[in-house]
Design a protein around this motif. Structure first.
Motif, short mmCIF file in Angstrom:
data_model
loop_
_atom_site.label_atom_id
_atom_site.label_comp_id
_atom_site.label_asym_id
_atom_site.label_seq_id
_atom_site.Cartn_x
_atom_site.Cartn_y
_atom_site.Cartn_z
N ASN A 31 0.80 -1.23 0.00
CA ASN A 31 0.00 0.00 0.00
C ASN A 31 0.83 1.28 0.00
O ASN A 31 0.44 2.30 0.55
N GLU A 32 2.01 1.18 -0.63
CA GLU A 32 2.81 2.40 -0.78
C GLU A 32 2.21 3.25 -1.89
O GLU A 32 1.47 2.76 -2.74
N ASN A 33 2.57 4.52 -1.90
CA ASN A 33 2.12 5.43 -2.94
C ASN A 33 3.06 5.28 -4.14
O ASN A 33 4.27 5.26 -3.96
N PRO A 34 2.53 5.13 -5.36
CA PRO A 34 3.43 4.92 -6.50
C PRO A 34 4.14 6.20 -6.94
O PRO A 34 5.04 6.13 -7.79
N TYR A 35 3.74 7.33 -6.42
CA TYR A 35 4.32 8.61 -6.85
C TYR A 35 5.35 9.10 -5.83
O TYR A 35 5.26 8.78 -4.65
N PRO A 36 6.32 9.91 -6.28
CA PRO A 36 7.33 10.41 -5.34
C PRO A 36 6.72 11.43 -4.37
O PRO A 36 5.64 11.96 -4.64
N PRO A 37 7.41 11.73 -3.28
CA PRO A 37 6.92 12.78 -2.37
C PRO A 37 6.88 14.14 -3.08
O PRO A 37 7.46 14.30 -4.16
N ALA A 38 6.23 15.11 -2.47
CA ALA A 38 6.10 16.46 -3.03
C ALA A 38 7.48 16.99 -3.43
O ALA A 38 8.47 16.71 -2.76
N PRO A 39 7.55 17.78 -4.52
CA PRO A 39 8.85 18.27 -5.01
C PRO A 39 9.67 19.02 -3.94
O PRO A 39 10.91 18.94 -3.95
N GLY A 40 9.02 19.69 -3.04
CA GLY A 40 9.72 20.43 -1.98
C GLY A 40 10.56 19.52 -1.09
O GLY A 40 11.52 19.97 -0.45
N VAL A 41 10.19 18.23 -1.03
CA VAL A 41 10.92 17.29 -0.18
C VAL A 41 12.32 17.06 -0.75
O VAL A 41 13.32 17.11 -0.02
#
Ligand code: PMP
Length: 351
Positions: A31-41
């Protein structure tokens, strides 16, 4: 040989989903998110002041607590943070589940609940979900030592209307009620507003799913000031520095970017609904998931067989060899491309 083993605290540990080393698999099992964290991270990570790692992090986690409070329009003293919601939930067990009465949770639910009960010596009783895998709210009316359930539930993905959640809280005002909202951002209504009305309510959320930060380990609890104070007292009696400097800095960036968060949640919801229609077409049935996974059973082919065939093909999903659910697969929602490959494989296999 001495008899030291007689005094070992023996537990059967929780087993997390596999994290295979291979890079080219389709990973739909945790159940991980397939997208990367927000660009600010990424930006904050590049600019991190490494010199700061020489010092201990802020034990009060102020910058992260403030950012979460601002996001929900709450005060900082209503927020408790931990190393993923697993850490937050473990602290909650330690702090609030100390009655001789059993705590209550569903028979089919997050499989860490009974593990914490065992490790912290908390008596517990499970209440069976109905035949549609729904929580029966009346089962939670009796005397107990506390109540905990996820909404949406895991691994079923089934969401309980907020009025029913409130009904359970209202019937349990002498104990702590914990609503584990790990998956709430994928279409459900959060119980957070109810903390103003019920001083016995703790709502637990995580950065691991909707905010794409499972690897960073950030979770939090929202509740009234008194509950949060009790939680912090236990935390400071256990480990003052649960949250490291990186988690504090990057966590702030992750929660600040509301537009990115909403966009990615909407994408996952759209992919989930597409996947539901495709799975139905292939002869699967499932409850109406409001999470980032689908808990499905096939009309003909046993789940275990499908699980193994998928794994062989490099597509990892989760299978639980447990009573009532051993003919189900829990399939996390990946990108459109990943879900397309899953459906393609299943279509060929089922034919
Ligand atoms: N609650 C539920 C219902 C979950 O499925 C999970 C994910 N395994 C967690 C809590 C813990 O998530 P984390 O520790 O990554 O916040």
């Amino acid at each position: 040989m001495g008899n030291w083993e007689a005094n070992v605290r023996k537990v059967v540990p929780y087993v997390p989903g596999e994290q295979p080393a291979e890079q080219n698999i389709i990973k739909l099992n945790t159940n991980e998110n397939p997208y990367p964290p927000a660009p600010g991270v990424a930006e904050a990570l590049r600019e991190m002041n490494i010199g700061k790692l020489r010092k201990y992090p802020d034990p009060t986690c102020k910058i992260l607590v403030d950012a979460i409070a601002e996001n929900y329009g709450l005060n900082a003293n209503q927020i408790f943070v931990g190393v993923g919601s697993d850490d937050v939930l473990a602290m909650i067990y330690m702090t609030f589940f100390n009655s001789k009465e059993p705590i209550l949770f569903p028979d089919i639910t997050y499989s860490f609940y009974d593990v914490w009960a065992d490790v912290f010596r908390v008596p517990y009783e499970t209440k069976p979900l109905d035949e549609n895998f729904c929580i029966v709210k009346e089962d939670y009316y009796g005397k107990n030592g506390g109540v905990i359930f996820p909404n949406p539930n895991a691994p079923t993905g089934i969401y309980m209307e907020l009025s029913e959640v409130e009904d359970i809280i209202a019937h349990n005002q002498d104990v702590i009620v914990v609503v584990d909202e790990a998956y709430i951002d994928f279409g459900g209504a959060s119980a957070v507003p109810l903390i103003e009305k019920y001083d016995n309510l703790l709502v637990v959320q995580t950065f691991s799913k909707s905010r794409s930060m499972a690897g960073m380990r950030i979770g939090f609890a929202i509740g009234n000031e008194k509950l949060i104070k009790y939680l912090n007292d236990v935390k400071y009696s256990f480990n003052s520095y649960t949250m490291d400097e990186t988690a504090l800095v990057l966590g702030v960036e992750a929660i600040k970017d509301k537009a990115y968060f909403e966009e990615k949640c909407e994408m996952i919801i759209a992919t989930r609904e597409w996947t539901k229609a495709e799975l139905k077409r292939l002869g699967f049935s499932f409850g109406d998931s409001k999470s980032n996974f689908i808990f499905a059973t096939h009309e003909r082919i046993p789940a275990k067989e499908l699980f193994e065939a998928l794994k062989e093909a490099g597509i990892y999903v989760r299978y639980f060899s447990k009573p009532r659910i051993d003919n189900y697969l829990r399939i996390s929602i990946g990108t459109d491309g990943e879900m397309f490959k899953l459906i393609q494989f299943l279509e060929n296999y089922i034919k």
